[in-house]
Design an enzyme around this catalytic site. Sequence first.
Site, mmCIF file in Angstrom:
data_model
loop_
_atom_site.group_PDB
_atom_site.id
_atom_site.type_symbol
_atom_site.label_atom_id
_atom_site.label_comp_id
_atom_site.label_asym_id
_atom_site.label_seq_id
_atom_site.Cartn_x
_atom_site.Cartn_y
_atom_site.Cartn_z
ATOM 1 N N CYS A 86 0.515 -1.499 -0.296
ATOM 2 C CA CYS A 86 -0.077 0.121 -0.125
ATOM 3 C C CYS A 86 0.918 0.736 0.222
ATOM 4 O O CYS A 86 1.593 1.924 -1.035
ATOM 5 C CB CYS A 86 -1.352 -0.063 1.617
ATOM 6 S SG CYS A 86 -2.387 0.912 1.386
ATOM 7 N N HIS A 194 -3.484 -5.828 0.888
ATOM 8 C CA HIS A 194 -2.363 -5.992 2.452
ATOM 9 C C HIS A 194 -2.880 -7.807 2.948
ATOM 10 O O HIS A 194 -3.536 -7.808 3.423
ATOM 11 C CB HIS A 194 -3.705 -5.369 3.643
ATOM 12 C CG HIS A 194 -3.241 -3.841 3.421
ATOM 13 N ND1 HIS A 194 -2.157 -2.959 3.741
ATOM 14 C CD2 HIS A 194 -4.167 -3.147 2.828
ATOM 15 C CE1 HIS A 194 -2.215 -1.678 3.842
ATOM 16 N NE2 HIS A 194 -3.169 -1.495 3.113
ATOM 17 N N GLU A 196 -1.006 -9.020 4.697
ATOM 18 C CA GLU A 196 -0.780 -8.781 6.541
ATOM 19 C C GLU A 196 -2.594 -9.107 7.143
ATOM 20 O O GLU A 196 -2.307 -9.386 7.873
ATOM 21 C CB GLU A 196 0.829 -8.324 6.771
ATOM 22 C CG GLU A 196 0.035 -6.689 7.008
ATOM 23 C CD GLU A 196 -0.428 -5.747 6.346
ATOM 24 O OE1 GLU A 196 -0.084 -6.505 4.836
ATOM 25 O OE2 GLU A 196 -0.829 -4.539 6.109
#
Lengths: 220, 79
Positions: A86, A194, A196
């Site tokens: 990002c 994302h 994660e």
Amino acid sequence: MKSAVIVFPGSNCDRDMAVALEKITGTKPLMVWHQDYDFETVDFIALPGGFSYGDYLRCGAMSARSHVMKEVIKRANDGVPTLGICNGFQILTETGLLPGALMRNANLHFVCKDVAMTVENTDTLFTKDYAGGEEIIIPVAHHDGNYFADDDTLDRLEGEGQVAFKYTSDINGAQRQIAGITNARGNILGMMPHPERMIEPALGGSDGRKLFTSLMNTLN
Amino acid sequence: MKARIHVTLKNGVLDPQGKAIEHALGNMGFDGVNEARQGKFIELELAETDREKAETAVDEMCRKLLANTVIENYSIELE
């Protein structure tokens, strides 16, 4: 696998990244504040999401010129695997480590939702645990994720297998629905989604997990 | 010396904010706006008094930070 997460003023996904790295690799990452640029040798560097320096001038523009990034650029050019998520992707394009730029979403909306994307190249150290063409669901949360590069650059990226991920539908106006790209050498990956935030069922899915296991399996 | 810098998106690069402005003007009844492009204006107060040196320095500032030349053009006025 020893990792470092670079923390800028305005980063806000640094702790998510740290949790994912610790859970998956078993080792707590080094959290590197942007002023502590003389950090120890690591096997992997992560540039987290957020709004570093308040997105002043352009997203990632200030961070890309920070002292810590001089060190990150040097290490990335030496071959250290480097991942920008990002805002981290925006920083990587602003430094020139990755080609192109990330512009305001074409429909001007901040897009915050789980999106489907395909794994376009499994022959990278970040994607080898995925199956070719595998469709995965990963959240996005950005206002400036509209990937732009000129046609020659886009052709080259696609021809050389540097497009790692593509959205399955147009969510932000990105050229050729590109969600993530690597550099020519393949040690740097930048992506808007994302992974994660998708590492275990409690978070809504684990499709992001294989990105980290790919990396870990390569490095160990 | 003062430097005034305009940073604009290159031709051919979609400018969604410019498009939104163009539509808003149309909706407000301002006819005849064929296109709107949005950019940035940056003003610098320089210590340099030599015009040529100032221009070289500001050009470098534009290339290295103020504009992203992948998507943007810039123009410099000195006064």
